[in-house]
Design an enzyme around this catalytic site. Structure first.
Site, PDB file in Angstrom:
ATOM      1  N   CYS A  88       0.651  -1.206   0.017  1.00 27.52           N
ATOM      2  CA  CYS A  88       0.061   0.141   0.263  1.00 27.52           C
ATOM      3  C   CYS A  88       0.781   1.263   0.114  1.00 27.52           C
ATOM      4  O   CYS A  88       1.419   1.576  -1.086  1.00 27.52           O
ATOM      5  CB  CYS A  88      -0.969   0.077   1.128  1.00 27.52           C
ATOM      6  N   HIS A 111      -3.856  -5.404   0.089  1.00 26.01           N
ATOM      7  CA  HIS A 111      -3.476  -5.698   1.627  1.00 26.01           C
ATOM      8  C   HIS A 111      -3.437  -7.126   1.720  1.00 26.01           C
ATOM      9  O   HIS A 111      -4.552  -7.743   2.526  1.00 26.01           O
ATOM     10  CB  HIS A 111      -4.392  -4.963   2.424  1.00 26.01           C
ATOM     11  N   GLU A 156      -1.632  -8.533   3.926  1.00 23.13           N
ATOM     12  CA  GLU A 156      -1.490  -8.771   5.540  1.00 23.13           C
ATOM     13  C   GLU A 156      -2.742  -9.144   6.268  1.00 23.13           C
ATOM     14  O   GLU A 156      -2.919  -9.526   7.190  1.00 23.13           O
ATOM     15  CB  GLU A 156      -0.744  -7.371   6.104  1.00 23.13           C
TER      16      GLU A 156
END
Length: 258
Positions: free
Chosen positions: A112, A220, A222
């Protein structure tokens, strides 16, 4: 063998009148549980840091997302109020670490804000408020949803055949959770575009001449790293690269006692 360690540059945040150096939980959790590595949070300062002193002590660099944006002055554009919020200490910490990690062949995963920092660090530029550009979708987070809804996997990106990420996730279309109001405008000369959204927005890059894993994604991974297959594979590949780097380092020996 102990687990290798990755550095994660922090953001500057203010709570109750105090200044904090902070990293979101999801990045630390994904490093531990999906990549299988430990993480050190690197405090953010505008001056005084020795990037090599940090990188000497770790085996990888994970550059996280953030609510702040890279300052436009760093890519030659005059800033406006709409371009913020800014975090100059994060900029001053992350960009030199990115450049030195690449120079030293230390594995790098940028997410990001991280992909935007990677692009700026290597000479590229960013576009702000991309949803206002003709033909570009609104990539911003949806309103009125909880965090799981905010990070829901709902956008298609196309991974280019023969790219670094294609070796991990396979070529073709995958679904991701990309939410952002800025994106890469001019791609840095040393970066290869690895994946794009259906509207042409750059969603992933790799460093062309890198001697180690050096990948940035706008989405994203994660957030769902333990449950989403593509997200898990990306973090697992990063973890493998970190372990390989750690295994190749010269072992430290204790000083002899006279």
């Amino acid at each position: 063998m102990t687990k290798p360690i990755v550095a994660i540059p922090a953001d500057i945040r203010s709570f109750d009148g105090a200044t904090w150096h902070a990293v979101q939980h999801q990045y630390l959790s994904a490093a531990l549980n999906a990549a299988g590595v430990m993480a050190f949070m690197i405090p953010a300062f505008e001056a005084g840091y020795d990037s090599d002193a940090i990188l000497d002590r770790v085996d990888g660099l994970l550059v996280s997302g953030s609510a702040s944006n890279v300052h436009p002055a760093l890519y030659g554009v005059e800033a406006t109020d709409r371009d913020g919020p800014f975090d100059p200490a994060r900029d001053a910490t992350s960009l030199p670490l990115i450049r030195r990690a690449i120079d030293r062949a230390i594995p790098l995963l940028a997410i990001c804000r991280g992909i935007q920092e990677l692009n700026v660090a290597l000479g590229g530029s960013l576009a702000s408020e991309i949803h206002e550009q003709p033909g570009i979708w609104d990539h911003r987070r949806p309103e009125g949803v909880d965090r799981d809804g905010m990070y829901a996997i709902r956008q298609t990106v196309h991974i280019k055949e023969g790219s670094c990420i294609a070796e991990i996730l396979g070529p073709g279309d995958i679904r991701v959770n990309s939410l952002h109001r800025q994106a890469i405008a001019r791609t840095a000369p040393r970066l290869q575009v690895e994946a794009t959204a259906e509207d042409g927005t750059v969603e992933a890059v790799s460093v062309i001449d890198a001697r180690a894993f050096a990948v940035g994604v706008q989405w994203h991974p994660e957030y769902w790293a333990e449950t989403d297959k593509a997200s898990n594979r990306l973090f697992a590949a990063f973890g493998d690269a970190v372990r390989s780097y750690a295994a190749g380092k010269l072992p430290m020996t204790a000083p002899e006692i006279a």
